[in-house]
Design a protein around this motif. Structure first.
Motif: not given
Ligand code: SF4
Length: 627
Positions: A6-8, A218-222, A526-531
């Motif tokens: 997952p994550g691009g 996915p939810k945040e992405f939408e 990506t799921g990388f929290e820092e972003f």
């Protein structure tokens, strides 16, 4: 069918040795992915690590990297852009050249974040990549074909119209130093990546995949992509121009501002622009088109119904092409421009460098520095479309001594020719300048001089704020006087961070995203929290800029390379709203000095070790830092 993480990211990179016809697959370095996001960022880290210093760009040892980006293949709008990365045969320095063609997305579907190609095939070859496997196939029957012929032949041979193809044309085969790579009708245009492919006897890369790309959240992405569509595109007046007209609409703004390169940058206003502008294009437009997942759809297909070039059907012209093959050559006829655009695309030539080298040669002819003896009998005058139509083909095939000279690009050609001809050469580090004249927008001069791949407009675009007269620094607008060096370096620095990070993510530059949205998109994909924090997105961009500067300094770049052509400082515009203007050398030196200071580079343009630590490049970078 390949399993995807997952994550691009797909999690796999292929190392391909054309000399041995072998490949192996390694896991994507996820530490690098986290620091440099993807695309040009991660590709830069692989190039720095695996390309030995000092390699000749056209030798088998050069690397050709096709790298994908985390947003490629997701539902994010306008996010198909992926780079080819290599050492440029035009500049001898870093090159990333991006395309919206569908091959990058397909490469991820086929199970690879990137492929790193080394060596040289003993005979013309193409690669067929399908769901995790790579085949080496003969391309002897394809060698010599134009790009649309080669693409069609490969699809027929593989019996699958859905295969996506990157291919070079005759120009790449003949190592024209500004040859491009076609990707499904879009181009990896700048810097000569097509010649690198040709030097490896690699005609094409065909890709087919049956996978998908998952996002981490996915939810945040939408939610984020809905905002991108609604707020950034459909309710944004800036995007409206792109949707209605395409990039060619920029010409209205640059021609009015005196920034439109005309007759080899002798002036910034073209009196015949209305013959090739967005309205002229719309009159012969037969359809609109878009890259995958893009609601903007900025591409125009045009058909010339009558006249000397009747029957020409081509995609384009984009703004840069209309300027460099139009106003810069004194061409104000849409039929002639369409023909030049068509030939360049089919033969595999970068339209910007092509227009640059042709403009330079024409000025030499008009000044009497070269004659018919040099041109092989051609009457090379601005506006002579027939001479240009002949020369485009001649350059692609290196058909005559004169065409062979021009095929080397403006910098090498002038150095070979002598006769003070470099005085009229318009390039930075060997890359011909695009379509924004710095005498009308001083910060564009700084932008070109310090751009990582040579004279280029896709590292920062300060002409926007310069002409609008305002720039937002955080939440505060800072005043900008257009014809002044004040407050310009900071704009270039900040824009460079955004451009580097968004190209690493895979989002098209031809829209209007703010950093917050791009940062959140990076986080959701990506799921990388820092972003979640925009400062980390901007820092990632700064990290990429510094990483690439380390590569360029290792390859011999110094502050002496960060300069502009003499014309910009010494030759005033001869007409139009900027008549009489130059970019004063002292303004430029002031901007450049400030730029180095803000960046934390020394006076020779080298990132200091403290700067590299501050931007948090990975430890492995320091072994490449010999200063
Ligand atoms: S804006 Fe144009 S170039 Fe960019 S992704 Fe959309 S269609 Fe492609």
């Amino acid at each position: 069918m390949v399993n995807f993480m997952p994550g691009g990211y797909v999690g796999r990179v292929a190392f391909i040795d054309l000399s041995k016809k072998k490949y192996h697959v390694e896991p994507l370095n996820m530490n690098w992915a986290r620091l440099y996001i993807g695309g040009k960022g991660v590709g830069a880290r692989y190039l720095l690590e695996y390309l030995p210093p000092g390699v000749d760009p056209l030798s088998p040892d050069n690397l050709l990297i096709v790298m994908t980006c985390p947003a490629n293949g997701t539902m994010a709008p306008a996010s198909p852009k992926y780079p080819v990365i290599t050492k440029s045969p035009l500049t001898g320095f870093w090159l990333d050249t991006h395309s919206g063609g569908a091959t990058g997305v397909e490469l991820k579907y086929a199970g690879f974040d990137g492929i790193i190609i080394n060596g040289k095939a003993d005979k013309p070859t193409y690669l067929y990549i399908e769901d995790g496997k790579i085949e080496f196939r003969s391309a002897e029957h394809l060698w010599g074909m134009r790009v649309s012929e080669a693409r069609k032949a490969i699809k027929e041979e593989l019996g699958d119209p859905q295969v996506k193809v990157m291919t070079i044309g005759p120009a790449g085969e003949r190592l024209v130093r500004f040859a491009n790579i076609d990707s499904e009708g879009r181009q990896h245009g700048r810097g000569g990546a097509g010649a690198v492919m040709g030097s490896k006897n690699l005609k094409a890369i065909a890709v087919r995949g049956s996978g998908t790309v998952e996002v981490a959240l996915p939810k945040e992405f939408e939610k984020i992509i809905e905002e991108m569509r609604e707020k950034d595109i459909f309710k944004n007046p800036e995007a409206e121009f792109g949707i209605k007209w395409g990039s060619i609409s920029l010409g209205w703004f640059t021609n009015e501002a005196g920034a439109l390169p005309t007759r080899n940058f002798q002036t910034g206003h073209f009196e015949l622009w209305s013959g090739i502008d967005a309205i002229a294009v719309s009159k012969v437009r037969v359809k609109r088109a878009a890259c995958r997942q893009c609601p903007i759809g900025c591409h125009n297909w045009i058909y010339i119904p009558s006249g000397k070039y009747a029957g020409t059907l081509t995609e384009g012209p984009e703004y840069e092409t209309a300027s460099l093959l139009g106003s810069n050559l004194g061409i104000g006829d849409i039929g002639a421009l369409a023909k030049l655009n068509y030939l360049a695309d089919e033969l595999g030539l970068d339209t910007i460098s092509l227009g640059g080298v042709l403009g330079w040669a024409t000025e030499l002819y008009e000044r009497g520095i070269i004659s018919k003896e040099d041109t092989g009998g051609l009457e090379l005058r601005f506006g002579n479309d027939e001479a240009y139509v002949y020369l485009v083909e001649a350059i692609a095939y290196r058909k005559s001594p004169f065409a062979d000279l021009l095929a080397e690009g403006t910098k090498r050609a002038c150095e070979k020719l002598g006769r003070d001809s470099c005085r009229y050469a318009v390039h930075v580090k060997g890359l011909e300048l695009p379509a924004y004249d710095p005498r009308a927008a001083p910060a564009m001069g700084l932008s070109y001089a310090v751009a990582d791949r040579g004279g280029d407009h896709l590292r920062s675009w300060p002409i926007g704020p310069e002409v609008l007269g305002r720039y937002w620094l955080g939440a505060k607008p800072i005043p900008i006087e257009r014809f002044s060096p004040e407050n310009k370096a900071i704009i270039v620095v900040q824009q460079e961070h955004q451009y580097a990070a968004k190209f690493a993510l895979g989002v098209c530059d031809f829209c209007c995203w703010d950093n917050e949205r791009l940062s959140l998109l990076t986080w959701a994909v990506t799921g990388f929290e820092e972003f979640k924090d925009v400062r980390n997105f901007e820092l990632a961009g700064e990290r990429i800029v510094n990483l690439i500067r380390v590569f360029n300094v290792r390859e011999g770049m110094t502050s002496d390379h960060d300069v502009l052509p003499p014309r910009i400082h010494e030759d005033p515009h001869v007409s139009g709203p900027t008549k009489g203007r130059v970019l004063p050398r002292e303004w430029f030196e002031k901007m450049k000095k400030e730029y180095y200071q803000i960046r934390g580079w020394d006076e020779r343009g080298r990132p200091t070790k403290e700067t590299l630590k501050r931007v948090n490049v990975d430890e492995g970078v320091f072994k490449h830092v010999g200063w």
